[in-house]
Design a protein around this motif. Sequence first.
Motif, PDB file in Angstrom:
ATOM      1  N   GLY A   1     108.420  14.074  66.893  1.00 42.74           N
ATOM      2  CA  GLY A   1     107.851  15.202  66.176  1.00 42.74           C
ATOM      3  C   GLY A   1     106.530  15.619  66.789  1.00 42.74           C
ATOM      4  O   GLY A   1     105.777  14.789  67.304  1.00 42.74           O
ATOM      5  N   HIS A   2     106.253  16.914  66.754  1.00 44.75           N
ATOM      6  CA  HIS A   2     104.979  17.444  67.251  1.00 44.75           C
ATOM      7  C   HIS A   2     104.381  18.338  66.174  1.00 44.75           C
ATOM      8  O   HIS A   2     104.981  19.344  65.785  1.00 44.75           O
ATOM      9  CB  HIS A   2     105.198  18.242  68.538  1.00 44.75           C
ATOM     10  CG  HIS A   2     103.942  18.865  69.073  1.00 44.75           C
ATOM     11  ND1 HIS A   2     103.938  20.008  69.840  1.00 44.75           N
ATOM     12  CD2 HIS A   2     102.630  18.509  68.954  1.00 44.75           C
ATOM     13  CE1 HIS A   2     102.689  20.327  70.159  1.00 44.75           C
ATOM     14  NE2 HIS A   2     101.881  19.426  69.637  1.00 44.75           N
TER      15      HIS A   2
ATOM     16  N   VAL B   1     110.980  17.916  67.828  1.00 47.73           N
ATOM     17  CA  VAL B   1     110.988  18.729  66.611  1.00 47.73           C
ATOM     18  C   VAL B   1     109.547  19.127  66.308  1.00 47.73           C
ATOM     19  O   VAL B   1     108.621  18.344  66.511  1.00 47.73           O
ATOM     20  CB  VAL B   1     111.641  17.990  65.431  1.00 47.73           C
ATOM     21  CG1 VAL B   1     113.127  17.835  65.669  1.00 47.73           C
ATOM     22  CG2 VAL B   1     111.009  16.623  65.196  1.00 47.73           C
ATOM     23  N   HIS B   2     109.364  20.343  65.802  1.00 45.14           N
ATOM     24  CA  HIS B   2     108.033  20.925  65.750  1.00 45.14           C
ATOM     25  C   HIS B   2     107.682  21.400  64.346  1.00 45.14           C
ATOM     26  O   HIS B   2     108.534  21.910  63.624  1.00 45.14           O
ATOM     27  CB  HIS B   2     107.975  22.114  66.721  1.00 45.14           C
ATOM     28  CG  HIS B   2     106.656  22.815  66.747  1.00 45.14           C
ATOM     29  ND1 HIS B   2     106.464  24.062  66.218  1.00 45.14           N
ATOM     30  CD2 HIS B   2     105.442  22.429  67.232  1.00 45.14           C
ATOM     31  CE1 HIS B   2     105.214  24.420  66.377  1.00 45.14           C
ATOM     32  NE2 HIS B   2     104.563  23.459  66.984  1.00 45.14           N
ATOM     33  N   ALA B   3     106.427  21.212  63.973  1.00 46.25           N
ATOM     34  CA  ALA B   3     105.879  21.782  62.745  1.00 46.25           C
ATOM     35  C   ALA B   3     104.457  22.245  63.042  1.00 46.25           C
ATOM     36  O   ALA B   3     103.791  21.693  63.919  1.00 46.25           O
ATOM     37  CB  ALA B   3     105.879  20.760  61.611  1.00 46.25           C
TER      38      ALA B   3
ATOM     39  N   ALA C   1     101.501  18.120  54.968  1.00 46.41           N
ATOM     40  CA  ALA C   1     102.681  18.947  54.707  1.00 46.41           C
ATOM     41  C   ALA C   1     103.615  18.979  55.918  1.00 46.41           C
ATOM     42  O   ALA C   1     104.848  18.926  55.770  1.00 46.41           O
ATOM     43  CB  ALA C   1     102.248  20.365  54.347  1.00 46.41           C
ATOM     44  N   ALA C   2     103.051  19.058  57.124  1.00 46.85           N
ATOM     45  CA  ALA C   2     103.877  19.116  58.329  1.00 46.85           C
ATOM     46  C   ALA C   2     104.637  17.813  58.549  1.00 46.85           C
ATOM     47  O   ALA C   2     105.785  17.824  59.014  1.00 46.85           O
ATOM     48  CB  ALA C   2     103.000  19.430  59.540  1.00 46.85           C
TER      49      ALA C   2
ATOM     50  N   THR D   1     111.187   9.231  65.361  1.00 44.55           N
ATOM     51  CA  THR D   1     110.661   7.861  65.380  1.00 44.55           C
ATOM     52  C   THR D   1     109.230   7.826  65.901  1.00 44.55           C
ATOM     53  O   THR D   1     108.632   6.756  66.009  1.00 44.55           O
ATOM     54  CB  THR D   1     111.539   6.934  66.237  1.00 44.55           C
ATOM     55  OG1 THR D   1     111.585   7.438  67.579  1.00 44.55           O
ATOM     56  CG2 THR D   1     112.951   6.849  65.656  1.00 44.55           C
ATOM     57  N   ALA D   2     108.682   9.006  66.240  1.00 46.95           N
ATOM     58  CA  ALA D   2     107.290   9.122  66.659  1.00 46.95           C
ATOM     59  C   ALA D   2     106.821  10.544  66.357  1.00 46.95           C
ATOM     60  O   ALA D   2     107.624  11.478  66.357  1.00 46.95           O
ATOM     61  CB  ALA D   2     107.129   8.826  68.150  1.00 46.95           C
ATOM     62  N   ILE D   3     105.517  10.685  66.092  1.00 41.44           N
ATOM     63  CA  ILE D   3     104.919  11.990  65.825  1.00 41.44           C
ATOM     64  C   ILE D   3     103.617  12.107  66.626  1.00 41.44           C
ATOM     65  O   ILE D   3     102.786  11.195  66.591  1.00 41.44           O
ATOM     66  CB  ILE D   3     104.613  12.188  64.323  1.00 41.44           C
ATOM     67  CG1 ILE D   3     105.911  12.163  63.502  1.00 41.44           C
ATOM     68  CG2 ILE D   3     103.882  13.512  64.084  1.00 41.44           C
ATOM     69  CD1 ILE D   3     105.676  12.220  61.990  1.00 41.44           C
TER      70      ILE D   3
END
Length: 275
Positions: A131-132, A161-163, A174-175, A185-187
């Motif tokens: 996630g980013h 995946v992006h927010a 929230a993101a 499995t990582a952000i």
Amino acid sequence: MTQPQRRVGLVLARASRVLGEEPYYHEFLEGLERVLTPAGVSVLVKVVTDRPAEHETYERWAAEQRVDGVVLVDLAPDDDRVALVNRLELPAVVLGAPSTASGLPTVWTDDAGFAREAIRFLAGRGHDVIGHISGPPAFAHTQLRRAGAVAEAGERGVRLVHAEGDYSYESGHAATAELLPAGPTAIVCDNDLMALAALDALREQGRAVPADISVVAWDDSALCQLAVPALSAMSHDVGRIGELAAGALLDAMAGAAPAVYEAPAAHLVARDSTR
């Protein structure tokens, strides 16, 4: 007879609450003042609510001769502030990509390259869904980071995946919740405050860091080291970036030709938040 005090201006179109919490500009200002104060130059900082208010501030400062130069931050591609300061004949330095500066001196960090390094670090540790959480998409540095992350993920067969956030704690919280259904499995978070929010959001969801999800921050302020678990981060010498901006502004005020000043390379510091 003593000479009048010279001033440089910095206008921040951010919520004052976010600026109060976010360490980046505190460290940046410390770096600015380390160079400007001995040169007899003070720093005037104004926080405004939006871009029109920022434009009005430059117009007023120029009309009243309040400042001898300005630092421009958070530029977008084809940013109209560049033309504005040129029209006002205000010496200016851009903090951002040279592509946004249109001939102004620039203090530059390789946002795309450093984003690639963060993705490469996580992919090398077996993460295949990352996630980013980015900053505002209008900013050129946000676009560069996202492009770098997408490119590195594509080369390594990683799903990204992006927010979007706005650098505030609330937006990071929230993101993180928005990303979780995609199963990362990582952000990677685009500043320290959103990374702290990610830790809290994951804890509230019963997710262990790093056993279930790893978290990487951006900037590496003292907040990263004090977090529980301590946050891995893309570590930037923000104070040095401020020093470079100050030197570039002194050069611009003296009539020097525009130049690109490259900030020291960031590097990833691995701590307890990544496995």
